[in-house]
Design a protein around this motif. Structure first.
Motif, PDB file in Angstrom:
ATOM      1  N   GLN A 143       0.836  -1.202   0.000  1.00  0.00           N
ATOM      2  CA  GLN A 143       0.000   0.000   0.000  1.00  0.00           C
ATOM      3  C   GLN A 143       0.867   1.246   0.000  1.00  0.00           C
ATOM      4  O   GLN A 143       1.961   1.263   0.583  1.00  0.00           O
ATOM      5  CB  GLN A 143      -0.915   0.044   1.234  1.00  0.00           C
ATOM      6  CG  GLN A 143      -1.856  -1.122   1.382  1.00  0.00           C
ATOM      7  CD  GLN A 143      -2.935  -1.186   0.322  1.00  0.00           C
ATOM      8  OE1 GLN A 143      -3.230  -0.176  -0.333  1.00  0.00           O
ATOM      9  NE2 GLN A 143      -3.554  -2.348   0.149  1.00  0.00           N
ATOM     10  N   GLY A 198      -2.390   5.870  -1.937  1.00  0.00           N
ATOM     11  CA  GLY A 198      -3.620   5.687  -2.687  1.00  0.00           C
ATOM     12  C   GLY A 198      -3.665   6.387  -4.030  1.00  0.00           C
ATOM     13  O   GLY A 198      -2.716   7.054  -4.446  1.00  0.00           O
ATOM     14  N   GLY A 239      -8.375   4.133  -1.969  1.00  0.00           N
ATOM     15  CA  GLY A 239      -7.583   3.066  -1.365  1.00  0.00           C
ATOM     16  C   GLY A 239      -6.380   3.611  -0.629  1.00  0.00           C
ATOM     17  O   GLY A 239      -6.401   4.683  -0.035  1.00  0.00           O
ATOM     18  N   SER A 274      -0.650   0.851  -4.691  1.00  0.00           N
ATOM     19  CA  SER A 274      -1.544   0.243  -3.704  1.00  0.00           C
ATOM     20  C   SER A 274      -2.305  -0.939  -4.279  1.00  0.00           C
ATOM     21  O   SER A 274      -2.751  -0.911  -5.433  1.00  0.00           O
ATOM     22  CB  SER A 274      -2.544   1.277  -3.176  1.00  0.00           C
ATOM     23  OG  SER A 274      -1.934   2.130  -2.245  1.00  0.00           O
ATOM     24  N   TYR A 283      -5.534  -3.116  -4.623  1.00  0.00           N
ATOM     25  CA  TYR A 283      -6.999  -3.065  -4.486  1.00  0.00           C
ATOM     26  C   TYR A 283      -7.509  -4.430  -4.923  1.00  0.00           C
ATOM     27  O   TYR A 283      -7.651  -4.711  -6.105  1.00  0.00           O
ATOM     28  CB  TYR A 283      -7.588  -1.937  -5.342  1.00  0.00           C
ATOM     29  CG  TYR A 283      -9.094  -1.852  -5.262  1.00  0.00           C
ATOM     30  CD1 TYR A 283      -9.756  -1.857  -4.036  1.00  0.00           C
ATOM     31  CD2 TYR A 283      -9.866  -1.777  -6.420  1.00  0.00           C
ATOM     32  CE1 TYR A 283     -11.136  -1.787  -3.961  1.00  0.00           C
ATOM     33  CE2 TYR A 283     -11.247  -1.698  -6.355  1.00  0.00           C
ATOM     34  CZ  TYR A 283     -11.878  -1.699  -5.131  1.00  0.00           C
ATOM     35  OH  TYR A 283     -13.246  -1.639  -5.055  1.00  0.00           O
ATOM     36  N   ARG A 308     -10.339  -6.040  -4.751  1.00  0.00           N
ATOM     37  CA  ARG A 308     -11.635  -6.248  -5.402  1.00  0.00           C
ATOM     38  C   ARG A 308     -11.550  -6.098  -6.917  1.00  0.00           C
ATOM     39  O   ARG A 308     -12.329  -6.712  -7.644  1.00  0.00           O
ATOM     40  CB  ARG A 308     -12.671  -5.286  -4.824  1.00  0.00           C
ATOM     41  CG  ARG A 308     -13.187  -5.697  -3.459  1.00  0.00           C
ATOM     42  CD  ARG A 308     -14.205  -4.715  -2.908  1.00  0.00           C
ATOM     43  NE  ARG A 308     -14.843  -5.241  -1.714  1.00  0.00           N
ATOM     44  CZ  ARG A 308     -14.331  -5.207  -0.501  1.00  0.00           C
ATOM     45  NH1 ARG A 308     -13.145  -4.639  -0.305  1.00  0.00           N
ATOM     46  NH2 ARG A 308     -14.964  -5.717   0.541  1.00  0.00           N
ATOM     47  N   ARG A 330     -11.106  -3.574   5.011  1.00  0.00           N
ATOM     48  CA  ARG A 330     -10.586  -2.320   4.476  1.00  0.00           C
ATOM     49  C   ARG A 330     -11.681  -1.463   3.846  1.00  0.00           C
ATOM     50  O   ARG A 330     -11.473  -0.282   3.594  1.00  0.00           O
ATOM     51  CB  ARG A 330      -9.488  -2.595   3.437  1.00  0.00           C
ATOM     52  CG  ARG A 330      -8.138  -2.993   4.033  1.00  0.00           C
ATOM     53  CD  ARG A 330      -7.115  -3.240   2.933  1.00  0.00           C
ATOM     54  NE  ARG A 330      -7.090  -2.151   1.972  1.00  0.00           N
ATOM     55  CZ  ARG A 330      -6.372  -1.038   2.106  1.00  0.00           C
ATOM     56  NH1 ARG A 330      -5.600  -0.865   3.164  1.00  0.00           N
ATOM     57  NH2 ARG A 330      -6.403  -0.101   1.170  1.00  0.00           N
ATOM     58  N   ASP A 332     -10.862   1.530   1.386  1.00  0.00           N
ATOM     59  CA  ASP A 332     -11.339   0.919   0.144  1.00  0.00           C
ATOM     60  C   ASP A 332     -12.844   1.071  -0.051  1.00  0.00           C
ATOM     61  O   ASP A 332     -13.455   0.324  -0.819  1.00  0.00           O
ATOM     62  CB  ASP A 332     -10.990  -0.580   0.113  1.00  0.00           C
ATOM     63  CG  ASP A 332      -9.544  -0.832  -0.271  1.00  0.00           C
ATOM     64  OD1 ASP A 332      -8.849   0.130  -0.645  1.00  0.00           O
ATOM     65  OD2 ASP A 332      -9.099  -1.998  -0.186  1.00  0.00           O
TER      66      ASP A 332
END
Length: 624
Positions: A300, A303, A315, A415, A417, A419, A519, A561
């Motif tokens: 991370q 963002g 994020g 970062s 993410y 999903r 998150r 997130d």
């Protein structure tokens, strides 16, 4: 090809033509005074496009919705643009206008600038759809609800012209208006745990397409092979707010890597078909070898900025304070990528000599079996093994390495993410056997300051050595006591829609962090909060810190997130300065809320930033 009318004119005029109100202490919402409900979407799309075309540095993201536009901003940068600096390059008197008042003034100036000739350009997009069968598992149910045959429902759906009112919920998800009233559908009583990418659904008077696999409650009538969101494309989201969309029935999905994704009608392409080619992720080498990954270890940084308008969350690190301090302690830029450890840490073998710093939650870290000191620079020899246990206090820790972590940046950030499976190492949490590219191995040299400390500490015997000084973690001071973690929160946009008892209880209740917190949001168990109205809210922009209350009454504090838009009422908004405390709340912890005004929340954030600037200067002065 089909005709597109330009969107409605952009409203212009003085402050009386617009309403401004805060969304927490890092965003401002603007809407037209003469609100027409969901019909405002076209004017809002135009307003968002106009603000985007005239974006200023203090603006981070611009999110259009049905009835308003949310501008996420950096209050510190805005303040510094309006303030004089002293000899150190930093000046922050804690009197005078707070950043929100400056944001209102500056945003109104932007709105009233001459309209760009490009602001109103829209495109026509055709999306192929395979209706019914396994691609449309709810088609029969939807047709029965509408009193139509399946063939007739599909015909009416495909013959309608739609427009993108907004994009939110997930990256690239379009909320399309124009659905014939005769085929409008209620959401499913029990949402699916998984909806496949490309699924075309109906909910209420809207239709939409799921860009990514996710849970969902829309009635699914078909599926498209087109990627609505692809981080490898020059423009990741296929659709923009204001675009016109038509669905084209197909017998089966097109075959091949290259797909037609849009037919623009903006007067520039001459009717060319735009194409997108799928691209795979790449792996890097060197740095830390992962022996055990821990519970949820990811890469991370601070963002992604500028992509909320296409549904992509900002994020980044949950605890930005710990990340920034860890980077300062190894001579990196504060926003450099680091490892984020959650609840249970990993076991890592150093592949190279490196300078590291560990900040945040205490996870009993060791190097070759000896205690690893936190909040300071630590030199680690190649071959040494770092081990982290369960979080004994806090929830998340950060490991920064001099030179940073060298994974490729995706849409401006490293970062992870998960999903959308982007950023970090293949868009996922770390796994055993991974190699994380760090420092010089990641093609980034350590700073001269870090190199000096590495040389000095390497001269000591053993597999590691630590600096004799440390950075005091000021962000957590006074944030917890025997009653739990205290979060300062200002009333939210819908605070007045809750009963007086609920408003009082919110600031008195001892909430417990639920096990399914993540998150995306921190779910709180406690007495349910009662809303006095049951009217549905149209989806609107949301940011981390918003305290949403779903129909069940249990509050959810949105985190790093979180989705870019949401339709649940917001009873409160946690002050940005306390988001690091939220990040360190683990399941079972107690959380209590303390009232704070917007003005005080922003002054606290400015004071925190000044503390960090002083810390950065102090660290740079610490030479071996």
């Amino acid at each position: 090809m089909f005709e597109n009318d330009d969107a409605s004119p952009l409203p212009r005029g003085g402050a009386e033509r617009f309403r401004f109100y805060p969304l927490g202490d890092r965003a401002i919402v603007v809407e037209c005074s003469e609100s027409g409900g969901a019909a405002d979407w076209s004017a809002m799309a135009q307003l968002a496009n106009h603000v985007e075309a005239n974006r200023e540095r203090w603006m981070i993201d611009i999110v259009p919705a049905y009835t308003n536009v949310t501008v996420v901003y950096d209050p510190v940068l805005l303040w510094r643009e309006e303030s004089e600096t002293d000899a150190s390059g930093w000046s922050m008197p804690l009197t005078g206008n707070v950043p929100y008042e400056l944001a209102e003034q500056r945003l109104l100036d932007v709105i009233n600038r001459e309209r760009s000739s490009r602001t109103g350009s829209v495109r026509g997009v055709e999306i192929p759809v395979c209706y019914g069968g396994e691609d449309g598992p709810d088609l029969a149910e939807a047709a029965a609800y509408a009193g139509l045959t399946e063939v007739e429902l599909c015909r009416r759906h495909a013959e309608a012209d739609y427009q993108v009112a907004m994009i939110g919920f997930m990256p690239g998800f379009p909320y399309l208006i124009g659905l014939p009233e005769s085929i409008a559908q209620p959401r499913k009583a029990l949402p699916r745990l998984r909806v496949e990418a490309g699924a075309v659904g109906i909910a209420g008077g809207q239709t939409g397409v799921y860009p990514l696999a996710s849970p969902g409650g829309w009635q699914l009538i078909g599926r498209t092979p087109i990627k609505l969101f692809d981080a490898e494309r020059g423009e990741p989201s296929l659709l923009r707010s204001g675009d016109t969309v038509r669905f084209v029935p197909v017998e089966k999905p097109p075959i091949g890597d290259e797909q037609v994704v849009a037919v623009p009608n903006d007067g520039e392409s001459g009717g060319r078909q735009l194409r997108a080619t799928a691209a795979g992720a790449s792996d890097d080498e060197a740095g830390f070898r992962v022996r055990k990954p821990g519970l949820h270890t990811t890469i991370q940084d601070m963002g992604r900025a500028g992509y909320r308008s296409i549904g992509l969350p900002a994020g980044g690190a949950m605890d930005s304070y710990a990340l920034r301090v860890a980077n300062l302690l190894v001579g990196n830029e504060e926003a450099a990528a680091a490892l984020e450890l959650t609840l249970v840490g990993p076991e890592l073998a150093a592949q190279d000599d490196m300078l590291i710093a560990v900040c945040g939650a205490y996870m009993a870290p060791t190097i070759d079996g000896e205690e690893l000191p936190m909040w300071r620079p630590v030199w680690v020899r190649s071959g040494a093994v770092l081990r982290f246990g369960s979080a004994l206090s806090g929830c998340r820790a950060y490991i920064a390495v001099a030179g940073g972590i060298g994974v490729p940046a995706v849409l401006g950030s490293r970062s992870t993410y998960t999903r959308a499976a982007l950023g970090g190492l293949g868009g996922r949490r770390l796994a055993a056997g991974d190699v994380v590219p760090c420092g010089a191995a990641g093609a980034a040299a350590a700073s001269r300051w870090a190199a000096a400390w590495m040389a000095a500490l390497a001269a000591r015997p053993g597999s590691w050595a630590a600096a004799p000084w440390f950075a005091q973690p000021l962000a957590y001071g006074g944030g917890s006591d025997e009653h739990g973690i205290w979060l300062r929160a200002m009333p939210g946009s819908e605070f007045g829609q809750f009963s007086e008892a609920a408003r009082t209880a919110f600031y008195r209740e001892r909430y417990r962090v639920a096990p399914d917190s993540d998150r995306m949001g921190c779910r709180l168990d406690g007495s349910p909060l009662t809303r006095t109205t049951h009217a549905e809210l149209l989806s609107h922009g949301v940011t981390a810190g918003a305290v949403q209350v779903p129909p069940g009454g249990g509050p959810i504090v949105l985190a790093a997130d979180c989705q870019t838009t949401g339709g649940y009422p917001k009873i409160a908004h946690v002050a940005g300065v306390d988001l690091p405390l939220l990040a360190q709340a683990k399941p079972g912890d107690t959380i209590r809320f303390r009232h704070v005004s917007l003005e005080e929340a922003q002054r606290l954030e400015l004071a925190r930033e000044r503390e960090l600037r002083r810390l950065a200067l102090a660290i740079r002065c610490r030479l071996p």
